[in-house]
Design an enzyme around this catalytic site. Structure first.
Site, PDB file in Angstrom:
ATOM      1  N   VAL A  18      63.199  59.739  46.606  1.00 37.21           N
ATOM      2  CA  VAL A  18      64.082  58.817  47.337  1.00 37.21           C
ATOM      3  C   VAL A  18      63.778  57.380  46.940  1.00 37.21           C
ATOM      4  CG1 VAL A  18      64.608  57.913  49.643  1.00 37.21           C
ATOM      5  CG2 VAL A  18      64.533  60.388  49.254  1.00 37.21           C
ATOM      6  N   GLU A  19      62.502  57.045  46.847  1.00 39.44           N
ATOM      7  CA  GLU A  19      62.111  55.682  46.453  1.00 39.44           C
ATOM      8  C   GLU A  19      62.565  55.373  45.036  1.00 39.44           C
ATOM      9  OE1 GLU A  19      60.512  51.930  47.051  1.00 39.44           O
ATOM     10  OE2 GLU A  19      60.648  53.524  48.535  1.00 39.44           O
TER      11      GLU A  19
END
Length: 185
Positions: A18-19
């Site tokens: 996600v990052e």
């Protein structure tokens, strides 16, 4: 060819994936267009692939939904319920609902982690961690300067060995580990 070079696929919808997806989306939308005026950065595609039903599955559902909404606002395509069945040089094959699709991508990033070992789960429980992702953060990310680089690499290697030892060859083949290892050799 340029479309493939502007396609970034991140495999794994946990915190790392996600990052990465968010950072790549922000770079392609806000930073790179100023530096690369001849490249249409608006054509960049960031695809986040998660085998489970939602991203950030280890976290509360409302946090998962907030992350999903934020990534979509940044232009990230999220493919949940989708597994990776093959990775080649600048291409990968996805499978979802008995349908296969090949995607050509200049950059493929593996952020799916490894399967937690039984010993890893015991260690996670003893350290008060909910799962192997929290164990990873506890051991390696919370205080990165606490150990030398050599000790850090040794810890990561030990963690990966423990995780791999609890898998059968069939499991390693099914989740793509053997293919990735062969590609890295």
């Amino acid at each position: 060819k340029q479309a493939a070079l502007l396609t970034f696929v991140i495999i794994g919808g946990g915190p790392t994936g996600v990052e990465l997806a968010g950072a790549l989306a922000e770079l392609s939308r806000f930073s790179l267009p100023q530096d690369f005026r001849r490249v249409d950065c608006g054509q960049a595609k960031i695809i986040l692939v998660e085998m489970g039903p939602r991203i950030l599955a280890a976290y509360p559902e409302e946090l998962s939904q907030k992350a999903t909404d934020t990534l979509k606002e940044l232009g990230v395509t999220i493919r949940t319920g989708t597994s990776v069945t093959d990775i080649q040089d600048q291409a990968l094959t996805l499978s979802c609902n008995n349908h296969s699709e090949e995607i050509h991508a200049g950059t493929i990033l593996w952020a799916a982690g490894v399967k937690a070992s039984g010993l890893g789960q015991v260690l996670a429980e003893r350290l008060g961690c909910r799962n192997h992702e929290e164990l990873w953060e506890h051991l390696f990310e919370l205080d990165p300067g606490a150990v030398s680089l050599e000790e850090h690499v040794a810890r990561v290697a030990a963690y990966c060995r423990l995780s791999r030892e609890d898998c059968t060859e069939a499991e390693l083949a099914a989740d793509g580990t053997l293919a990735r290892e062969a590609e890295m050799a």
